[in-house]
Design a protein around this motif. Sequence first.
Motif, PDB file in Angstrom:
ATOM      1  N   PRO A 138      -1.971  -3.692  -0.990  1.00 21.00           N
ATOM      2  CA  PRO A 138      -2.624  -2.623  -2.163  1.00 21.00           C
ATOM      3  C   PRO A 138      -3.636  -2.785  -2.586  1.00 21.00           C
ATOM      4  O   PRO A 138      -4.416  -2.319  -3.067  1.00 21.00           O
ATOM      5  N   ALA A 139      -3.695  -4.096  -2.838  1.00 24.22           N
ATOM      6  CA  ALA A 139      -4.581  -4.982  -3.908  1.00 24.22           C
ATOM      7  C   ALA A 139      -5.956  -5.268  -3.470  1.00 24.22           C
ATOM      8  O   ALA A 139      -7.223  -5.301  -3.741  1.00 24.22           O
ATOM      9  N   ASP A 140      -6.080  -5.115  -1.943  1.00 21.10           N
ATOM     10  CA  ASP A 140      -7.763  -5.418  -1.666  1.00 21.10           C
ATOM     11  C   ASP A 140      -7.292  -4.345  -0.429  1.00 21.10           C
ATOM     12  O   ASP A 140      -7.046  -4.546   0.548  1.00 21.10           O
ATOM     13  N   PRO A 141      -8.719  -3.114  -0.383  1.00 25.18           N
ATOM     14  CA  PRO A 141      -8.734  -2.182   0.464  1.00 25.18           C
ATOM     15  C   PRO A 141      -9.270  -2.336   1.577  1.00 25.18           C
ATOM     16  O   PRO A 141      -9.536  -1.888   2.225  1.00 25.18           O
ATOM     17  N   ASN A 142     -10.225  -3.447   1.430  1.00 25.18           N
ATOM     18  CA  ASN A 142     -10.847  -3.978   2.415  1.00 25.18           C
ATOM     19  C   ASN A 142     -10.422  -5.307   3.620  1.00 25.18           C
ATOM     20  O   ASN A 142     -10.287  -5.776   4.323  1.00 25.18           O
ATOM     21  N   ALA A 143      -8.690  -5.437   2.993  1.00 25.77           N
ATOM     22  CA  ALA A 143      -7.925  -6.050   3.815  1.00 25.77           C
ATOM     23  C   ALA A 143      -7.543  -5.757   5.540  1.00 25.77           C
ATOM     24  O   ALA A 143      -8.168  -5.004   4.910  1.00 25.77           O
ATOM     25  N   GLU A 144      -7.503  -6.150   5.952  1.00 28.43           N
ATOM     26  CA  GLU A 144      -7.057  -5.720   7.329  1.00 28.43           C
ATOM     27  C   GLU A 144      -5.812  -5.617   7.339  1.00 28.43           C
ATOM     28  O   GLU A 144      -4.866  -6.572   6.753  1.00 28.43           O
ATOM     29  N   VAL A 145      -5.638  -4.397   8.199  1.00 26.86           N
ATOM     30  CA  VAL A 145      -3.944  -3.599   9.202  1.00 26.86           C
ATOM     31  C   VAL A 145      -3.833  -4.216   9.122  1.00 26.86           C
ATOM     32  O   VAL A 145      -4.303  -5.293  10.472  1.00 26.86           O
TER      33      VAL A 145
END
Length: 179
Positions: A138-145
Amino acid sequence: MRLRRTSWPRELTEAVSVASTGGKEHILAAVELANGRWVAGTRAAVYLPTDATGAPAAVRRVGWETIERAGWDAETSVLHIYETTAFGTPLRATDLSVDDPGRFGQLLRERIDASVLVQRHVPLAGKRGVRVVGRRNPADPNAEVVWNFVLDKGLEPDQPGVLDAAEAALKSVRDEFGI
């Protein structure tokens, strides 16, 4: 969710700084355990005490997207945290003895919930099926799912066709959401 800082030892802040990846993370909430060790949470991760042989303030970083669930048992004063693992293996459980999780418990619930992007139950055999979950830090909207699936009770991965059906359900959900 806005949390006010309470006091925690400088050693915990230093241990979180050492264990964090990609820069310094600020502790939003922390709680002292019954054994004197500490657990802390930041926007990106929870910091759990290492095993009993580690340094007193040593912690390991667990991204919120890898926490399957958590629960508080008020009768035993134990906070249970379950980490996702490879399919077919038991969840990694960490039990934390604490008088009252307080603000840390609030942060734990909020961050786990915030990590879930997609959660869908797909029937495979009658009402029994698979729960497909896609999580992102939740701290990184570009993080891998990060994707995982959990079979309902009564379904086992070694039953004929179950694993293939579960993987097909995962693919279908991923395609549906374009993730």
